[in-house]
Design a protein around this motif. Structure first.
Motif, PDB file in Angstrom:
ATOM      1  N   ALA A   1       0.734  -1.212   0.033  1.00  0.00           N
ATOM      2  CA  ALA A   1      -0.189  -0.109   0.027  1.00  0.00           C
ATOM      3  C   ALA A   1       0.957   1.294   0.100  1.00  0.00           C
ATOM      4  O   ALA A   1       0.519   2.125  -0.668  1.00  0.00           O
ATOM      5  N   GLY A   2       1.761   1.161   0.813  1.00  0.00           N
ATOM      6  CA  GLY A   2       2.709   2.413   1.090  1.00  0.00           C
ATOM      7  C   GLY A   2       3.351   2.708  -0.428  1.00  0.00           C
ATOM      8  O   GLY A   2       3.676   3.530  -0.898  1.00  0.00           O
ATOM      9  N   GLY A   3       3.919   1.668  -1.160  1.00  0.00           N
ATOM     10  CA  GLY A   3       4.491   1.688  -2.439  1.00  0.00           C
ATOM     11  C   GLY A   3       3.480   2.091  -3.390  1.00  0.00           C
ATOM     12  O   GLY A   3       4.000   3.089  -4.434  1.00  0.00           O
ATOM     13  N   VAL A   4       2.252   1.867  -3.497  1.00  0.00           N
ATOM     14  CA  VAL A   4       1.265   2.510  -4.317  1.00  0.00           C
ATOM     15  C   VAL A   4       1.052   3.897  -4.259  1.00  0.00           C
ATOM     16  O   VAL A   4       1.036   4.570  -5.076  1.00  0.00           O
ATOM     17  N   ASN A   5       0.976   4.195  -2.909  1.00  0.00           N
ATOM     18  CA  ASN A   5       1.133   5.657  -2.605  1.00  0.00           C
ATOM     19  C   ASN A   5       1.992   6.510  -2.994  1.00  0.00           C
ATOM     20  O   ASN A   5       1.891   7.585  -3.432  1.00  0.00           O
TER      21      ASN A   5
ATOM     22  N   VAL B   1     -11.789   9.127  -2.439  1.00  0.00           N
ATOM     23  CA  VAL B   1     -11.903   7.946  -1.757  1.00  0.00           C
ATOM     24  C   VAL B   1     -10.612   7.988  -0.708  1.00  0.00           C
ATOM     25  O   VAL B   1     -10.543   7.657   0.459  1.00  0.00           O
ATOM     26  N   GLY B   2      -9.577   8.829  -1.548  1.00  0.00           N
ATOM     27  CA  GLY B   2      -8.136   8.882  -0.675  1.00  0.00           C
ATOM     28  C   GLY B   2      -7.136   7.611  -1.283  1.00  0.00           C
ATOM     29  O   GLY B   2      -7.575   7.081  -2.091  1.00  0.00           O
ATOM     30  N   LEU B   3      -6.118   7.625  -0.577  1.00  0.00           N
ATOM     31  CA  LEU B   3      -5.248   6.667  -0.897  1.00  0.00           C
ATOM     32  C   LEU B   3      -5.440   5.247  -0.048  1.00  0.00           C
ATOM     33  O   LEU B   3      -6.311   5.257   0.620  1.00  0.00           O
TER      34      LEU B   3
ATOM     35  N   GLU C   1      -9.804  -3.152   1.109  1.00  0.00           N
ATOM     36  CA  GLU C   1     -10.374  -2.179   2.007  1.00  0.00           C
ATOM     37  C   GLU C   1     -10.746  -0.811   1.214  1.00  0.00           C
ATOM     38  O   GLU C   1     -11.537  -0.330   1.460  1.00  0.00           O
ATOM     39  N   TRP C   2      -9.684  -0.659   0.319  1.00  0.00           N
ATOM     40  CA  TRP C   2      -9.755   0.612  -0.724  1.00  0.00           C
ATOM     41  C   TRP C   2     -11.024   0.730  -1.337  1.00  0.00           C
ATOM     42  O   TRP C   2     -11.820   1.612  -1.527  1.00  0.00           O
ATOM     43  N   CYS C   3     -11.208  -0.685  -2.094  1.00  0.00           N
ATOM     44  CA  CYS C   3     -12.653  -0.641  -2.963  1.00  0.00           C
ATOM     45  C   CYS C   3     -13.889  -0.440  -2.111  1.00  0.00           C
ATOM     46  O   CYS C   3     -14.792  -0.001  -2.610  1.00  0.00           O
TER      47      CYS C   3
END
Length: 305
Positions: A73-77, A183-185, A198-200
């Motif tokens: 997740a941190g890498g995607v952000n 939605v945010g990151l 969780e993001w979706c």
């Protein structure tokens, strides 16, 4: 519409080079590629030496060195923040080889205007479907991959798929600017596993619809980096532990009232998964991850260092 393709690396430069070879054949050409290396400075230098600065179509390829292991997740952000002016971001796993029309099909689906995220047909090298998308069952904290095991040539009803899914698998997930702004990151405290669920679900709870592009096909060599695809008695601790931990977090973060059923259900399911196959060590990994989720532990596991 300019798309930034986001790839997260962890000491697997050759694998990503293969992914880039496939992306170079894309029929959709208005994109660039940004790769975040989570594996440290030495891995970053290997990545830079292994990857081209641009693809054969002229698309820029930029490699970034994460300040620490940011997780998936941190890498995607990190990738998204590095491309704030892009109009869409396509998250693809490093162990994927997208078909030439994969991005074009995703963009056509998003261009219709009724969805702000879209997923692909994920399939294995043997031609069997991994997933069309996912259905999260909160009461059991259980994700289900829709279409799993079907032949890739089988007919698909995209409307039925879109009506049934509530998350898109992170191996091929395209989101547009409105999705990110509304939605945010991704939640970085998941570190690895379930963050795209969780993001979706967060997006769905905000009223956004998820799309499915049946003509977008992405071959996925599932679990190559983490070892999650190994035979069950050979699987390492990290994917098992975090999968069990983070499933509880998804329930807690999206529908907390279901914890009363989800917590005992996940323990029962992990016992049913590992004990009959005498995977004693893997059962221990799963049970410790489950207990970490019950206690609310987040972020990078302390034992990972």
């Amino acid at each position: 519409m300019t798309v930034s393709i986001c790839i997260i690396a962890f000491r697997n430069a050759e694998e990503i080079a293969t992914c880039l070879d496939a992306l170079a054949l894309s029929t959709y050409t208005d994109f660039d590629v940004v790769v975040t290396e989570n594996g440290g400075e030495a891995a970053f230098q290997e990545l830079v030496s292994c990857l081209p600065h641009q693809l054969t179509g002229g698309q820029k390829v930029e490699c970034l060195c994460a300040p620490s292991n940011l997780g998936y997740a941190g890498g995607v952000n990190h990738c998204i923040k590095a491309r704030p002016d892009s109009e869409a971001w396509w998250v693809v796993n490093p162990d994927t080889t997208p078909d030439a029309d994969a991005l074009s099909a995703l963009m056509r689906r998003v261009a219709k205007g009724d969805v702000h995220a879209a997923g692909s047909v994920l399939y294995h090298p043997d031609g069997k479907v991994q997933a069309f998308g996912g259905l999260w069952r909160a009461a059991l904290a259980r994700p289900e991959s829709m279409g799993m095991g079907a032949r890739i040539e089988a007919s698909i009803d995209p409307l039925a798929i879109e009506a049934s899914i509530n998350y898109i698998l992170g191996a091929s997930l395209l989101v547009d600017r409105q999705f990110v702004e509304q939605v945010g990151l991704m939640r970085e405290d998941y570190f690895l596993y379930c963050e795209e669920v969780e993001w979706c679900l967060r997006a769905v709870n905000m009223g956004l619809k998820l799309g499915f592009a049946p003509d977008s096909r992405v071959c996925h060599g599932q679990g190559g980096t983490t070892g999650s695809a190994a035979p069950i008695r050979q699987r390492p601790k990290l994917p098992i532990y975090l999968d069990e931990r983070n499933k509880i977090h998804v329930v807690r973060d999206t529908k907390p009232w279901f914890q009363i059923t989800a917590i005992p259900a996940t323990f029962l399911l992990l016992c049913m998964r590992y004990l009959p196959k005498r995977a004693w060590k893997q059962w221990g990994y799963a049970a410790s991850g489950w207990w970490a989720g019950v206690r609310g532990e987040r972020g990078i596991p302390a034992w990972l260092g």
